[in-house]
Design an enzyme around this catalytic site. Structure first.
Site, PDB file in Angstrom:
ATOM      1  N   CYS A 176      -6.636   6.398  -8.253  1.00  0.00           N
ATOM      2  CA  CYS A 176      -6.576   4.954  -7.961  1.00  0.00           C
ATOM      3  C   CYS A 176      -6.667   4.705  -6.460  1.00  0.00           C
ATOM      4  CB  CYS A 176      -5.310   4.311  -8.528  1.00  0.00           C
ATOM      5  SG  CYS A 176      -5.191   4.475 -10.297  1.00  0.00           S
TER       6      CYS A 176
ATOM      7  N   HIS B 121      -3.324   2.716  -2.453  1.00  0.00           N
ATOM      8  CA  HIS B 121      -3.546   2.733  -3.907  1.00  0.00           C
ATOM      9  C   HIS B 121      -4.186   1.392  -4.284  1.00  0.00           C
ATOM     10  CE1 HIS B 121      -2.264   2.460  -8.179  1.00  0.00           C
ATOM     11  NE2 HIS B 121      -2.066   3.767  -8.145  1.00  0.00           N
TER      12      HIS B 121
ATOM     13  N   ASP C 297       4.433  -0.527   0.279  1.00  0.00           N
ATOM     14  CA  ASP C 297       4.335   0.016  -1.076  1.00  0.00           C
ATOM     15  C   ASP C 297       5.119   1.327  -1.083  1.00  0.00           C
ATOM     16  OD1 ASP C 297       3.675   1.441  -3.325  1.00  0.00           O
ATOM     17  OD2 ASP C 297       1.509   1.142  -3.159  1.00  0.00           O
TER      18      ASP C 297
ATOM     19  N   LYS D 297       8.462   6.739 -11.371  1.00  0.00           N
ATOM     20  CA  LYS D 297       8.256   7.868 -10.445  1.00  0.00           C
ATOM     21  C   LYS D 297       9.599   8.316  -9.859  1.00  0.00           C
ATOM     22  CE  LYS D 297       3.794   5.916  -9.133  1.00  0.00           C
ATOM     23  NZ  LYS D 297       2.788   6.619  -9.893  1.00  0.00           N
TER      24      LYS D 297
ATOM     25  N   GLN E 290       5.841   6.008  -3.717  1.00  0.00           N
ATOM     26  CA  GLN E 290       5.939   7.472  -3.601  1.00  0.00           C
ATOM     27  C   GLN E 290       7.014   7.912  -2.614  1.00  0.00           C
ATOM     28  OE1 GLN E 290       4.328   9.446  -5.563  1.00  0.00           O
ATOM     29  NE2 GLN E 290       2.670   8.169  -6.362  1.00  0.00           N
TER      30      GLN E 290
END
Ligand code: PLP
Length: 414
Positions: free
Chosen positions: A372, A131, A208, A234, A211
């Site tokens: 993104c 991302h 990261d 999220k 998700q």
């Protein structure tokens, strides 16, 4: 072969859906199908009520008032740190820096950890599937330090080529930064394996996790990474919340990023000293209501039947993937062996935005665009994809409606 079984074990999706008030609404006079949870997830009533209760009953600033309201607000806000530490299996709550989301968490590492350390000849390693939040902060560091960015490749299926990632860990690499789960492809990267390789070479690994936590348990100790960034909205919590986990010894070495109230030990005109981590990185009044809500989200998730959630999400993924594959002209983007229920695809002869607009008129919310992730779009040679991103509150009936609507609207554009 598609498996269809609602409910799964003790997990009853129809009951769970009643916890999410927004899922009951209509859009364009059709019952909503919300397939955009990778963008932001819907919030359970427990979260909405916790935020409401904070403003109604104990709204006060944190860490500075001795009065009852201040103490209640501080306790509720700080409980988010405890819950995040447990959620990530962090060794200590003091290793959790509360941020506005992943973007701020990664920028904190970029400005406070990387900027003072890197120079010409140094390299930051990322992957093709990142991302922009895990690319641009490193490019900014490179611009200022003379370091450069190197990219570990993926294959056509959307899987990181692990051998190439390991080969790329040359002595000039001072930091590696990878997504735990791709927001476009749904691919789950083998982070523990990557961390073994980075640790062996003394290279810190930032993950990261935006998700990942919405779909499965994250254990930073088992992963063996050095930084873990995540975002609350999220994870069924409020927007403007998130966290950075980093090893205590790393946080201790990091200078402050923002200056202001709450991050100091003593301020004098002839020199200021700073608080210990994590408060050193938390200048100013934080998003108190947001973290009260995030604490409620983590409690809510903790009470779900995790095996049931995992089985249900796997079934939804298999169902949607098989059904999309069966539609003529559909090209799936991202077919990794290990995935969360995030499915990117293209439809021959139809622009992603046009399809998303027509689906919206059917009450179906999907995302279209570059997500993104420009470099990933460049890898696949496409300007945009459609993305259906599902959560545990979605159903097989919604998958059927989505695929039937897609088949219909596709004909309108053909
Ligand atoms: N990283 C990934 C993989 C994401 O999916 C997102 C959000 O879409 C981000 C980073 C940025 O998260 P936030 O905007 O919450 O900071």
């Amino acid at each position: 072969m598609t498996r269809l079984h609602d409910p799964v074990g003790d997990f009853d999706v129809d009951r769970v859906r009643t916890d999410f008030p927004l899922l009951a609404r209509s859009v364009h006079d059709k019952p909503l199908v919300y397939f955009d949870s990778a963008n932001t997830a819907q919030k359970p009533r427990a979260v909405i009520e916790a935020v409401d209760r904070y403003y109604r009953e104990f709204n006060a600033n944190v860490a500075r008032a001795v009065h009852q309201l201040g103490e209640e607000a501080t306790a509720a806000y700080e409980s988010a740190r405890d819950k995040l530490a447990r959620l990530l299996n962090a060794p200590s709550r003091d290793e959790i820096v509360l941020t506005s989301g992943t973007t701020q968490a990664i920028n904190l590492v970029a400005y406070s950890w990387a900027l003072p350390r890197l120079g010409p000849g140094d390299t930051i390693l990322v992957t093709t599937m990142e991302h922009h939040a895990n690319i641009v902060p490193w490019q900014l560091v490179c611009e200022r330090t003379g370091a450069r960015l190197k990219v570990a490749p993926i294959d056509e299926r959307g899987e990181l080529i692990v051998e190439k990632f390991i080969e790329a860990l040359t002595p000039d690499v001072k930091l590696a930064a990878v997504a735990h789960v791709s927001n476009v492809l749904g691919t789950i990267n083998p982070v523990a394996e990557l961390a073994r390789a980075t640790r062996k070479r003394g290279i810190p690994l930032l993950v990261d996790g935006s998700q990942a936590a919405p779909h499965f348990a994250v254990d930073v100790r088992a992963l063996g990474c050095d930084f873990y960034a995540m975002t609350g909205h999220k994870l069924f919590g409020p927007t403007g919340t998130g966290a950075l986990w980093a090893r205590r010894e790393i946080l201790r070495e990091m200078p402050p990023f923002f200056g202001g109230g709450e991050m100091i030990r003593e301020v004098r005109f002839d020199g200021t000293t700073y608080a210990e981590p994590p408060h050193r990185f938390e200048a100013g009044t934080p998003n108190i209501a947001g973290f009260v809500g995030l604490a409620a989200a983590i409690d809510y998730l903790g009470a779900l039947d995790h095996a049931g959630v995992a089985a249900h999400e796997a079934d939804l993924l298999a169902h949607a993937t098989d059904a999309l594959r069966a539609l003529p002209g559909v090209r799936l983007i991202g077919e990794a062996a290990h995935k969360v229920p995030v499915i990117s695809f293209l439809v021959e002869g139809a622009h992603a935005h046009d399809l998303a607009t027509l689906l919206d008129h059917e009450g179906i919310a999907v995302r279209s665009g570059h997500h993104c992730a420009h470099p990933l779009m460049q890898f696949y040679g496409v300007p945009a994809t459609l993305r259906a991103s599902l959560a545990f509150y979605n159903t097989h009936a919604e998958v059927e409606r989505f695929v039937a609507a897609l088949a219909r609207v596709r004909k309108l554009l053909a």
